[in-house]
Write an enzyme that holds these catalytic residues in place. Structure first.
Site, PDB file in Angstrom:
ATOM      1  N   TYR A 101     -57.216 -25.679  -9.820  1.00  0.00           N
ATOM      2  CA  TYR A 101     -58.206 -25.191 -10.785  1.00  0.00           C
ATOM      3  C   TYR A 101     -58.450 -23.729 -10.918  1.00  0.00           C
ATOM      4  O   TYR A 101     -58.103 -23.067  -9.803  1.00  0.00           O
ATOM      5  CB  TYR A 101     -59.673 -25.749 -10.155  1.00  0.00           C
ATOM      6  N   ASP A 173     -59.387 -31.406  -2.897  1.00  0.00           N
ATOM      7  CA  ASP A 173     -60.124 -31.399  -3.879  1.00  0.00           C
ATOM      8  C   ASP A 173     -60.101 -32.599  -4.667  1.00  0.00           C
ATOM      9  O   ASP A 173     -59.084 -32.838  -5.363  1.00  0.00           O
ATOM     10  CB  ASP A 173     -60.066 -30.103  -4.655  1.00  0.00           C
ATOM     11  N   LYS A 198     -68.659 -32.552 -12.282  1.00  0.00           N
ATOM     12  CA  LYS A 198     -67.640 -33.125 -13.186  1.00  0.00           C
ATOM     13  C   LYS A 198     -68.041 -34.693 -13.173  1.00  0.00           C
ATOM     14  O   LYS A 198     -68.969 -35.200 -13.486  1.00  0.00           O
ATOM     15  CB  LYS A 198     -66.079 -33.199 -12.880  1.00  0.00           C
TER      16      LYS A 198
HETATM   17  C1  PLP Z   1     -64.813 -27.393 -11.620  1.00  0.00           C
HETATM   18  C2  PLP Z   1     -63.888 -27.713 -10.601  1.00  0.00           C
HETATM   19  C3  PLP Z   1     -64.330 -26.883  -9.527  1.00  0.00           C
HETATM   20  C4  PLP Z   1     -65.280 -25.842  -9.296  1.00  0.00           C
HETATM   21  O1  PLP Z   1     -66.498 -26.528  -9.449  1.00  0.00           O
HETATM   22  P1  PLP Z   1     -67.895 -25.703 -10.084  1.00  0.00           P
HETATM   23  O2  PLP Z   1     -68.956 -26.958  -9.975  1.00  0.00           O
HETATM   24  O3  PLP Z   1     -67.495 -25.521 -11.755  1.00  0.00           O
HETATM   25  O4  PLP Z   1     -68.126 -24.775  -9.311  1.00  0.00           O
HETATM   26  C5  PLP Z   1     -63.332 -26.952  -8.408  1.00  0.00           C
HETATM   27  N1  PLP Z   1     -62.245 -27.960  -8.443  1.00  0.00           N
HETATM   28  C6  PLP Z   1     -62.052 -28.545  -9.541  1.00  0.00           C
HETATM   29  C7  PLP Z   1     -60.768 -29.463  -9.482  1.00  0.00           C
HETATM   30  C8  PLP Z   1     -62.708 -28.490 -10.734  1.00  0.00           C
HETATM   31  O5  PLP Z   1     -62.293 -29.131 -11.625  1.00  0.00           O
END
Ligand code: PLP
Length: 383
Positions: A101, A173, A198
């Protein structure tokens, strides 16, 4: 609650009826502080930066989805990632995927680069990963369950065997897969993080992050850091996630059903050069995807047959797919990684990993599939 399926846990764990008045939906404890009977004698809650009953409920729910003992809910995905980096001593070495990301890349390389040594490699190539791991000797390995935006897949089970042997920390992640389709701790990961923003919340109305893990020592460290630095989630936002997560399983099913059909359709369209979707057998790690995941999620990478001009025309012509950053909400989104989410990656590095002018990323929502297909078809006919 460990014996229940995730579809049951997301509805019941943390959402138990109120013990005092029986309300079926938990209250929002919108409070900063708590009364004490005598100095130091309280009911487990002193101050909301430290603990809040609504956030505790969400933490219990989220821990159960990843089969973890502990969870910390933070103000954003990025603050979850920052807290994990804060646990590392100065000079520690991090080995990380090369298409993570954009915000993660920025945090690693322009905020923590003085504290931590960072090396990026293609973690989906197990041979190359193993060679680099043995040579570099990292203290922590950082993977994305499905990388962003080129949707590569790393072999978590094999990589965890290497890190476990050396007592190093493996972080995954898992934002793009959701715990419905993948639970990395069961394959040997030490720490899982999610951007709650998300799929988990799923309604594009909050920002949040979560860290799930079994290691009590690291959990205590993370909690101490969160309480000291302060990136906690508000009670109202925690409550919204507790509400949103209840439909995670049925949402994920629909996301993947729609995405699979759209990926199939795009792959057969002459206006499209190439489609990346883990559920297609054209995906380079299709076999690993089938083995490691129980679903393929709702993200698709697409190379338009053309350049910047044609790609922009396609994006502008869509009516249902909104042009926006972020992903994982019920509504379909599309974005241009080179200009939008991944602009902070230097252009040479970006092009090397396939983020070119004709590359777009779709987050397929849960709308009626024929409507989405018509929207795409009509937009493609303009180019
Ligand atoms: C959006 C995202 C993040 C960061 O998260 P936020 O809630 O925007 O701070 C980290 N890792 C991935 C894979 C993401 O899609």
């Amino acid at each position: 609650m460990k014996k229940y399926n995730i579809s049951t846990k997301i509805i019941h764990v943390g959402n138990e009826p109120d013990l005092i008045n029986g309300s079926i939906i938990p209250a929002i404890y919108q409070t900063s502080t708590y009364v004490q009977n005598e100095p130091g004698k309280h009911k487990g809650y002193e101050y909301t930066r430290s603990h809040n009953p609504t956030r505790t409920r969400l933490e219990n729910c989220l821990a159960s989805t990843e089969n973890a003992d502990y969870c910390i809910v933070t103000s954003s995905g990025m603050s979850s990632i920052s807290l994990i980096l804060e646990t590392l001593p100065n000079g520690s070495k991090l080995l990380c995927g090369n298409d993570v990301y954009g915000g993660t890349y920025r945090l690693f390389n322009s905020v923590y680069n003085k504290k931590i040594k960072i090396k990026h490699i293609d973690t989906s190539n197990l041979k190359e990963f193993t060679r680099c791991y043995k040579e570099y000797k990292p203290d922590m390995v950082w993977l994305e369950s499905l990388s962003n935006p080129t949707l590569k897949i790393s072999d978590v089970n094999s990589i965890s065997k290497l890190t476990k042997k050396d007592k190093k920390i493996l972080v995954v992640d898992n934002t793009f897969m959701s715990p419905c389709f993948f639970t990395p701790i069961s394959l040997g990961a030490d720490i899982v993080i999610h951007s709650l923003t998300k799929y988990i919340n799923g309604h594009s109305d909050i920002v949040g992050g979560a860290i799930m893990l079994n290691n009590k020592k690291i959990y205590d460290k993370l909690w101490y850091l969160q309480n000291s630095i302060g990136p906690t989630q508000s009670p109202f936002d925690s409550w919204l996630v507790l509400r949103g997560i209840k439909t995670l399983s049925i949402r994920m099913e629909q996301h993947q059903k729609n995405a699979h059909e759209i990926a199939d359709f795009l792959e057969r369209n002459s206006k499209i050069l190439k489609v990346i979707y883990p559920g297609l057998n054209s995906h380079p790690q299709f076999e690993l995807a089938k083995k490691q995941f129980c679903g393929f999620s709702g993200m698709i990478g697409v190379y338009i047959n053309g350049g910047m001009k044609e790609t922009k025309l396609f994006l502008k012509s869509l009516k249902l797919f909104a042009l926006a950053e972020s992903l994982g909400g019920v509504e379909s989104l599309i974005e241009h990684p080179a200009i939008m989410t991944h602009a902070s990656i230097p252009i040479d590095d970006r092009q090397k990993i396939g983020i070119t002018d004709n590359f777009v990323r779709l987050s397929v929502g849960i709308e009626y599939l024929p409507d989405l297909l018509n929207d795409i078809n009509e937009a493609l006919s303009k180019i």
